[in-house]
Write a protein that holds these residues in place. Structure first.
Motif, PDB file in Angstrom:
ATOM      1  N   LEU B 339      39.434  21.302  -8.718  1.00 52.69           N
ATOM      2  CA  LEU B 339      38.865  20.852 -10.484  1.00 52.69           C
ATOM      3  C   LEU B 339      37.465  21.070  -8.999  1.00 52.69           C
ATOM      4  CD1 LEU B 339      40.683  18.933 -12.194  1.00 52.69           C
ATOM      5  CD2 LEU B 339      40.448  20.758 -12.525  1.00 52.69           C
ATOM      6  N   HIS B 340      36.390  21.820  -9.672  1.00 51.87           N
ATOM      7  CA  HIS B 340      35.258  21.455  -9.435  1.00 51.87           C
ATOM      8  C   HIS B 340      34.437  21.253 -10.074  1.00 51.87           C
ATOM      9  CE1 HIS B 340      31.575  24.013  -8.270  1.00 51.87           C
ATOM     10  NE2 HIS B 340      31.227  23.176  -7.312  1.00 51.87           N
ATOM     11  N   ASP B 341      33.451  20.060  -9.727  1.00 53.75           N
ATOM     12  CA  ASP B 341      32.812  19.663 -11.313  1.00 53.75           C
ATOM     13  C   ASP B 341      31.445  19.680  -9.929  1.00 53.75           C
ATOM     14  OD1 ASP B 341      32.467  15.740 -12.152  1.00 53.75           O
ATOM     15  OD2 ASP B 341      31.547  18.329 -12.920  1.00 53.75           O
ATOM     16  N   ALA B 342      30.429  20.665 -10.496  1.00 55.89           N
ATOM     17  CA  ALA B 342      29.201  21.834  -9.808  1.00 55.89           C
ATOM     18  C   ALA B 342      28.832  20.052  -9.502  1.00 55.89           C
ATOM     19  CB  ALA B 342      28.893  22.625 -10.102  1.00 55.89           C
ATOM     20  N   GLU B 343      27.876  19.287 -10.714  1.00 53.10           N
ATOM     21  CA  GLU B 343      26.984  18.374 -10.148  1.00 53.10           C
ATOM     22  C   GLU B 343      27.596  17.174 -10.320  1.00 53.10           C
ATOM     23  OE1 GLU B 343      23.197  21.358 -12.250  1.00 53.10           O
ATOM     24  OE2 GLU B 343      23.502  19.633 -13.054  1.00 53.10           O
ATOM     25  N   VAL B 344      27.403  16.408  -9.724  1.00 53.90           N
ATOM     26  CA  VAL B 344      27.298  14.847  -9.844  1.00 53.90           C
ATOM     27  C   VAL B 344      26.545  13.764  -9.677  1.00 53.90           C
ATOM     28  CG1 VAL B 344      29.872  14.973 -10.035  1.00 53.90           C
ATOM     29  CG2 VAL B 344      28.288  14.672  -7.741  1.00 53.90           C
ATOM     30  N   GLY B 345      26.137  12.399  -9.756  1.00 56.69           N
ATOM     31  CA  GLY B 345      25.524  11.982  -9.538  1.00 56.69           C
ATOM     32  C   GLY B 345      26.266  10.868  -8.703  1.00 56.69           C
ATOM     33  N   LYS B 346      25.022   9.734  -7.704  1.00 55.01           N
ATOM     34  CA  LYS B 346      25.745   8.770  -7.252  1.00 55.01           C
ATOM     35  C   LYS B 346      24.798   7.990  -6.781  1.00 55.01           C
ATOM     36  CE  LYS B 346      27.072   9.341  -2.409  1.00 55.01           C
ATOM     37  NZ  LYS B 346      27.557   9.315  -1.173  1.00 55.01           N
ATOM     38  N   VAL B 347      25.422   6.852  -7.422  1.00 59.60           N
ATOM     39  CA  VAL B 347      24.870   5.686  -7.291  1.00 59.60           C
ATOM     40  C   VAL B 347      24.944   4.422  -6.967  1.00 59.60           C
ATOM     41  CG1 VAL B 347      23.776   4.156  -8.913  1.00 59.60           C
ATOM     42  CG2 VAL B 347      24.074   6.469  -9.721  1.00 59.60           C
ATOM     43  N   SER B 348      24.977   4.076  -5.733  1.00 64.05           N
ATOM     44  CA  SER B 348      25.438   2.827  -4.741  1.00 64.05           C
ATOM     45  C   SER B 348      24.264   1.837  -4.677  1.00 64.05           C
ATOM     46  CB  SER B 348      25.633   3.653  -3.379  1.00 64.05           C
ATOM     47  OG  SER B 348      25.659   4.602  -2.978  1.00 64.05           O
ATOM     48  N   LEU B 349      24.423   0.448  -4.507  1.00 58.88           N
ATOM     49  CA  LEU B 349      24.562  -1.144  -4.327  1.00 58.88           C
ATOM     50  C   LEU B 349      25.220  -1.086  -2.694  1.00 58.88           C
ATOM     51  CD1 LEU B 349      22.983  -3.020  -5.530  1.00 58.88           C
ATOM     52  CD2 LEU B 349      25.232  -4.630  -5.597  1.00 58.88           C
ATOM     53  N   VAL B 350      23.954  -1.551  -2.052  1.00 63.74           N
ATOM     54  CA  VAL B 350      23.956  -1.590  -0.126  1.00 63.74           C
ATOM     55  C   VAL B 350      23.812  -3.472  -0.431  1.00 63.74           C
ATOM     56  CG1 VAL B 350      23.030  -1.564   2.322  1.00 63.74           C
ATOM     57  CG2 VAL B 350      23.792   0.905  -0.527  1.00 63.74           C
ATOM     58  N   ALA B 352      24.041  -6.654   2.805  1.00 64.95           N
ATOM     59  CA  ALA B 352      25.571  -7.580   3.484  1.00 64.95           C
ATOM     60  C   ALA B 352      25.908  -8.887   2.713  1.00 64.95           C
ATOM     61  CB  ALA B 352      25.050  -8.220   4.575  1.00 64.95           C
ATOM     62  N   GLY B 353      25.036  -8.591   1.751  1.00 64.84           N
ATOM     63  CA  GLY B 353      25.102  -9.573   0.868  1.00 64.84           C
ATOM     64  C   GLY B 353      26.425  -9.790  -0.733  1.00 64.84           C
ATOM     65  N   MET B 354      26.835  -8.901  -0.572  1.00 63.38           N
ATOM     66  CA  MET B 354      28.377  -8.241  -1.130  1.00 63.38           C
ATOM     67  C   MET B 354      29.261  -9.294  -0.614  1.00 63.38           C
ATOM     68  SD  MET B 354      29.033  -4.725  -1.555  1.00 63.38           S
ATOM     69  CE  MET B 354      27.445  -3.936  -1.969  1.00 63.38           C
ATOM     70  N   ARG B 355      29.085  -9.663   0.422  1.00 64.11           N
ATOM     71  CA  ARG B 355      30.202 -10.184   1.345  1.00 64.11           C
ATOM     72  C   ARG B 355      30.786 -11.528   0.965  1.00 64.11           C
ATOM     73  NH1 ARG B 355      29.957  -9.239   7.520  1.00 64.11           N
ATOM     74  NH2 ARG B 355      28.340  -9.979   6.977  1.00 64.11           N
ATOM     75  N   SER B 356      29.878 -12.236   0.474  1.00 63.97           N
ATOM     76  CA  SER B 356      29.901 -13.313   0.420  1.00 63.97           C
ATOM     77  C   SER B 356      29.604 -13.519  -1.057  1.00 63.97           C
ATOM     78  CB  SER B 356      28.358 -14.493   1.521  1.00 63.97           C
ATOM     79  OG  SER B 356      27.410 -13.755   0.842  1.00 63.97           O
ATOM     80  N   HIS B 357      29.347 -12.557  -1.885  1.00 68.59           N
ATOM     81  CA  HIS B 357      29.253 -12.809  -3.246  1.00 68.59           C
ATOM     82  C   HIS B 357      29.855 -11.853  -4.118  1.00 68.59           C
ATOM     83  CE1 HIS B 357      25.257 -13.729  -1.812  1.00 68.59           C
ATOM     84  NE2 HIS B 357      25.798 -15.306  -2.407  1.00 68.59           N
ATOM     85  N   PRO B 358      31.646 -12.855  -4.267  1.00 67.57           N
ATOM     86  CA  PRO B 358      32.474 -12.295  -4.611  1.00 67.57           C
ATOM     87  C   PRO B 358      32.393 -11.301  -6.506  1.00 67.57           C
ATOM     88  CG  PRO B 358      33.222 -14.577  -4.661  1.00 67.57           C
ATOM     89  CD  PRO B 358      31.785 -14.196  -4.317  1.00 67.57           C
ATOM     90  N   THR B 380      34.573   1.402  -2.048  1.00 71.14           N
ATOM     91  CA  THR B 380      33.552   0.971  -1.800  1.00 71.14           C
ATOM     92  C   THR B 380      33.802   0.698   0.574  1.00 71.14           C
ATOM     93  OG1 THR B 380      35.300  -1.345  -2.008  1.00 71.14           O
ATOM     94  CG2 THR B 380      33.784  -1.145  -3.725  1.00 71.14           C
ATOM     95  N   SER B 381      32.424  -0.677  -0.411  1.00 70.98           N
ATOM     96  CA  SER B 381      33.180  -0.393   1.472  1.00 70.98           C
ATOM     97  C   SER B 381      32.649  -2.135   2.117  1.00 70.98           C
ATOM     98  CB  SER B 381      31.984   0.019   3.036  1.00 70.98           C
ATOM     99  OG  SER B 381      30.597  -0.593   2.958  1.00 70.98           O
ATOM    100  N   GLU B 382      32.562  -2.155   2.966  1.00 67.40           N
ATOM    101  CA  GLU B 382      32.338  -4.386   3.448  1.00 67.40           C
ATOM    102  C   GLU B 382      30.963  -4.554   2.821  1.00 67.40           C
ATOM    103  OE1 GLU B 382      32.361  -7.254   6.676  1.00 67.40           O
ATOM    104  OE2 GLU B 382      31.428  -5.622   7.581  1.00 67.40           O
ATOM    105  N   ILE B 383      29.805  -3.167   2.438  1.00 67.09           N
ATOM    106  CA  ILE B 383      28.309  -4.108   2.193  1.00 67.09           C
ATOM    107  C   ILE B 383      28.319  -2.653   1.429  1.00 67.09           C
ATOM    108  CG2 ILE B 383      28.085  -4.816   4.093  1.00 67.09           C
ATOM    109  CD1 ILE B 383      26.333  -2.554   5.005  1.00 67.09           C
TER     110      ILE B 383
END
Lengths: 421, 421
Positions: B339-350, B352-358, B380-383
Motif C-alpha cells: 500500500l502506497h500513501d504518496a503524501e503523508v505529514g509527520k508531526v513530532s514532539l521532541v 528531554a522533558g518527556m522522560r520525567s512527565h508521564p 516514540t523514542s525516549e525523547i
C-alpha cells in the motif's frame, strides 16, 4: 596506435550543444584507434564573468585567490565534456592541472610550466579511457597552491602534455579554419596555408595573428610537437605547424602571410644620452612597472650631442603607466621627453621566402607607398618585415601587401594551398 | 585565543553584497582575537545550476565527473569570500577539501569523512591568516579523486574541521535566527531555544527540522563540538547545541519543540508472514534499490494466520521505486500487498522533558484529537513522539501541540529563552 592531443577553446565549448558536438568529434578520433587527450578552456565567457565577480567583492584580489577562483572554469568545462563523452558510450576521465602533473613556478596569474608528470594520465589511457585535462592551470612546486598560466595558458597546456606524452600531433581547435595568408575579414581572397614552419608561426603570433599563442608555439618548436590548427565547426584539415625554416630548400621557401595588430601603443623616449647603460635603465624602469614590451627600435645617434631616440611598442592599456614610470625616472636618467602615441597599427609580412628574395623589402615599401600609407617605423628580422602606421590604415596596408605579393587565391578564403614570391 | 569555525550556507553568500557582509562578520570575529576557520557552501543556486548543466550534456553522468563539476561551486565561493576579507585588510587563504586534508571514502556523491589532516590549515592560522575551506568536498583515500559528501556535506565539513582543530565552537549561519520551538511560519509565537542537547537536536533533525543536518549533529555529538546556530543577517546569539540529556537534572528537563515534515510518503506491506527474517528481506529489497528508509513501524501480528503489517516512511520521490522493488519481490517473500500513501505529514514532539512527565503522551493525543486530527500511526523514542497524519493537517497539528504544551512566548517568534513543561 597514435596519441592525439586536442585543445578546444572557449567558444568551442560555450554551451551544452557545442559540448556535445565536441564530444562527438573526440569519440570519432578515439574510434579511429587513437589514444586521445583533450584540453578544454573554460566555457564561453566564464573566465570574464569570474573576473567580474572578483572585481565586485574586491578591487585588488590576492593573486592566489584569483587563481583558485578562475580555475573553477576549466574544471567545469572538462568535467562536462567528460560526461558528454561518457553518454556516447566511451570511458572518459577529467583531471585538474594539478592531478595531471602540471608543476609550475609560483607566480600566480602568470605561472610557467616547470615539469610535466603525466603518469596518472598514462594509467588512464592504458585503461582505455579518454583523458581530459583542465587547461590554463597547474600546481606550484613550492607552495602546492593552484596556479594559472597566464596568456596562452590553455594552448601551452595542450602542447606541454603533447610533449610529455610524445604525442603524434597536438590539434588546436577554434572557430577558424586554419592559418591564413591574412585575416579573411580584411582580405577576402586570403588563403589557408597547408603547412608553416615554427619560426614563421612564431613571427605571425608575435605580429598579431591571434590564432596561436607565441608561448605555445615556442614550446612546440622546442619539443618538436606538430601543431595542427583546425576548426571545431567542420572537418577541414586546417594548417600544420611543423619543421624549421632551416629544413626548407631555399627555392621552395614562400611567404607565409600578412599579420596585423591594432592593440598597441607606441612610446618614444627622446634624446637619450648615447652612452652604454642608458637603454638598460629605460627598459628596467618599464620592466619594474611590470609592463611587457613588444617591438623595440633604436636608430643610430642623430646629433652631435650624442643622443638618440628609443621607440618601443606595448599593449595599449599599459601606455599611461609606462609614461608615468618613465617620467618619474627622467630626472635620474636624463633623457628628453616621453612621447606617447596611444594608438598605432602594426602590419607585418612574414615568411622564410624573404631570405632568398632581395626585392621583397622594396616591393613591400612600394606597395604601401602606392596605397598612400606612410611608414612611421620599420624593423625586420630574417623572416619578417614590420611597420607601424595609423590604426585606420591597417586594413588598407594589409590588403595592399597581400596583393603585391600575390598571396591571394582564385577562390574565396577557404581555398587550399597557393604560392607566394 | 579561541578558535571559531563558521559555516555559511548558500543564501548567505548568494551574491557580491552578501559575500561582503559575510566577510565583515568574519573579520569582526577575527578582530575579537579569535583564530577563524570558515566553510562556505556554493553561492545561491550554483549547485542546482551545475546539476542542470550536467543534465543537458548527459542523462546519467558518471559520479566521478559530477563531483569534479559540483566542487567548482564551493571553490568559487570560498575564493571570493577570501578576496573580500583581504580587501578589508586581513590575510585570508582558501583551500579545497583536498588541500584541507579532508580524506574520505570513495563513494562519489555520498562520501564519508574518514580522516581530517588539518596541518596546512594550522600553518596558515599560525601565520595569522583567516582560513577558508570549501565545504561539501574531500579527496578519496583510494583513488585520490575529488569527492562530494552528500546531504549535509557543508555542515559536516565545518563540524569535522572544528573537531580536528579542537575549536571552541562551530557556528552554523543561515537565514534563520536559531532553533525554534516550532516553525515560526506556522506558529507565530514560537520561541527561540537558548540551548538544546545533542540528542534533542538529533531528534529534531530526524523529524524534519531543516536547520541542521542529522549527520553533522551526530558528528558534533561524538566529538563534543559545541554548535551555535545563528543568522548571518543579524547579531542575535542564536541557539547553542551542546551537552547530553544525561547531564540535565530531571526536574530541569524541558520540551525542545515541535518538528514537522511534509516530504515523505508511507508504504505499508501487508500480511507479512510473522516469521524471523521476513522483515529483513523486505528491508533488504528496499535497500538494494538504494532507498533510505526513515521511520519503521511494525505492530504485533494481528491474526491467527501469524501475519503482520510493516509500515515505513521514505522520501516522497522514492515511493514509486520502492513499490516497484517490493512488488517484484512479492512472489519470493510472500506478503499480501504493497500500500502506497504518496503524501503523508509527520508531526513530532521532541524534548528531554518527556522522560520525567508521564502525562505527555496523553496530552499529546488529546491535543490532536481536540484539533480534529486523526492519528494514523504513532511511534516514540525516549525523547520523541511522532505521528503521521494527512499533509494538510500538519499546520493545525503543529499549532495544537505547541499550544497544548505551552511552548509559546509572550512575544512574537524572535524572543529569547522561555520555558516549556
Amino acid at each position: 596506435m597514435a596519441l592525439v592531443v586536442q585543445k578546444y577553446g572557449g567558444s568551442s565549448v560555450q554551451d551544452a550543444d557545442r559540448i556535445k558536438k565536441v564530444a562527438e568529434r573526440i569519440v570519432r578520433t578515439h574510434k579511429e584507434g587513437n589514444d586521445v587527450v583533450v584540453v578544454c578552456s573554460a566555457m564561453g565567457d566564464t573566465t570574464d564573468e569570474l573576473l567580474d565577480l572578483a572585481d565586485q567583492v574586491s578591487p585588488a584580489p590576492p593573486p592566489r585567490e584569483l587563481d583558485m577562483l578562475l580555475t573553477a572554469g576549466e574544471r567545469m568545462s572538462n568535467a562536462l565534456v567528460a560526461m558528454a563523452i561518457h553518454s556516447l558510450g566511451v570511458q572518459a576521465r577529467s583531471f585538474t592541472g594539478s592531478q595531471a602533473g602540471m608543476v609550475t613556478t609560483s607566480k600566480h596569474g602568470d605561472a610557467r610550466i616547470v615539469q610535466v608528470n603525466p603518469q596518472r594520465l598514462r594509467d588512464a589511457l592504458d585503461e582505455g579511457a579518454i583523458v581530459l585535462v583542465a587547461g590554463f592551470q597547474g600546481v606550484s612546486q613550492d607552495s602546492k597552491d593552484v596556479t594559472t598560466l597566464g596568456r596562452g595558458g590553455s594552448d601551452t597546456t595542450a602542447v606541454a602534455l603533447a610533449a610529455a606524452l610524445e604525442a603524434d600531433v597536438c590539434e588546436i581547435y577554434s572557430d577558424v579554419d586554419g592559418i591564413y595568408t591574412a585575416d579573411p575579414r580584411i582580405v577576402p581572397d586570403a588563403q589557408r596555408r597547408e603547412t608553416i614552419t615554427y619560426e614563421e608561426m612564431l613571427e605571425m603570433a608575435a605580429c598579431g595573428a591571434k590564432i596561436l599563442h607565441l608561448r605555445a608555439v615556442e614550446y612546440a618548436r622546442r619539443y618538436n610537437v606538430p601543431l595542427r590548427v583546425r576548426s571545431s565547426y567542420n572537418d577541414k584539415p586546417g594548417s600544420l605547424v611543423t619543421g624549421s625554416i632551416e629544413e626548407i630548400p631555399v627555392e621552395k621557401a614562400i611567404l607565409t602571410g600578412v599579420a596585423h595588430d591594432r592593440s598597441e601603443a607606441k612610446i618614444t623616449v627622446t634624446d637619450v644620452p648615447d652612452t652604454p647603460g642608458m637603454a638598460a635603465r629605460i627598459f628596467r624602469t618599464v620592466a619594474d612597472a611590470e609592463i611587457n614590451i613588444d617591438m623595440v627600435l633604436q636608430n643610430v645617434g642623430r646629433t652631435s650631442a650624442n643622443r638618440t631616440d628609443i621607440t618601443f611598442t606595448l599593449p595599449r592599456s599599459d601606455g599611461p603607466r609606462a609614461v608615468a614610470a618613465l617620467s618619474a625616472a627622467q630626472p635620474e636618467i636624463g633623457f628628453g621627453e616621453v612621447l606617447h602615441d596611444a594608438e598605432v597599427g602594426k602590419v607585418s609580412l612574414v615568411g622564410a621566402g624573404m631570405r632568398s628574395h632581395p626585392g621583397v623589402t622594396a616591393t613591400f615599401c612600394e606597395a604601401l607607398s602606392n596605397a598612400g600609407i606612410n611608414i612611421e617605423t620599420m624593423n625586420t628580422s630574417e623572416i619578417r618585415i614590420s611597420v607601424l602606421c595609423r590604426p585606420d590604415q591597417v586594413d588598407t596596408a594589409v590588403s595592399a601587401l597581400h596583393a603585391a605579393f600575390e598571396l591571394g587565391g582564385a577562390e574565396q578564403a577557404v581555398v587550399h594551398a597557393g604560392t607566394g614570391r
